[in-house]
Design an enzyme around this catalytic site. Structure first.
Site, short mmCIF file in Angstrom:
data_model
loop_
_atom_site.label_atom_id
_atom_site.label_comp_id
_atom_site.label_asym_id
_atom_site.label_seq_id
_atom_site.Cartn_x
_atom_site.Cartn_y
_atom_site.Cartn_z
CD GLN A 1 0.78 0.82 0.34
OE1 GLN A 1 0.05 1.79 0.19
NE2 GLN A 1 1.96 0.91 0.96
CG ASN B 1 -9.12 -0.02 -0.03
OD1 ASN B 1 -10.32 0.03 0.26
ND2 ASN B 1 -8.61 0.56 -1.10
CD GLU C 1 5.03 -10.50 4.12
OE1 GLU C 1 5.22 -10.93 5.26
OE2 GLU C 1 4.07 -9.75 3.83
#
Length: 160
Positions: A63, A65, A75
């Site tokens: 994820q 940003n 992981e």
């Protein structure tokens, strides 16, 4: 002066079909997780699937940003979720698949250093090794019987 040799053993499978039959579904869950990753900046997607000793399978994906350090790898997303939802369960094995939207990934891609450290923490906590399978989108698959093969000089609580 004393010389210390560190040896690592990995097992290489020719492709997904060469894996033991019980590993293929776990790797397929890592593929599905990879396809749900949010990676608009790097275009590098990773999926991880964990098999816990209670039979649960936990998946995670990277994820990103816009504030790069705020993202999280697949992981660690999976491990931290497993740790928060199933704190007494042990991680038996992990399957990881990584892919790039810019270049084909056909060789095994191991966990990054930060993820190795996180996996090490759980391997030490549970006092049993975590079997790790990792690959690109296609091609060869590598297996390590323990995180210790990928991070032999682990930083752990004994040094604190």
């Amino acid at each position: 002066m004393k010389e210390i040799k560190i040896e690592t053993t990995l097992y290489i499978y020719q492709d997904l079909d060469a894996l033991p039959t019980d590993i293929i579904p776990l790797m397929q869950k890592a593929f599905k997780a990879r396809n749900r990753a949010y990676a608009p900046y790097s275009n590098f997607t990773v999926g991880a699937a964990l098999l816990l000793d209670n039979g649960e399978i936990i998946t995670g994906n990277n994820q990103e940003n816009a504030s790069y350090p705020s993202g999280l790898c697949a992981e660690r997303t999976a491990i931290y979720y497993a740790g928060s939802q199933y704190p007494d369960a042990k991680i038996i094995r992990m399957a990881i698949s990584a892919g790039s939207k810019n270049n084909p990934t056909t060789k095994p891609i191991p966990p990054c250093g930060a993820c190795r450290q996180a996996i090490a923490e759980y391997e030490i906590k549970q006092e049993t090794p975590i079997e790790i399978y990792f690959m690109g989108e296609t091609g060869k698959v590598a297996r390590s019987n323990s995180l210790a093969n990928l991070l032999p000089l682990v930083f752990d609580k004994t040094v604190l």
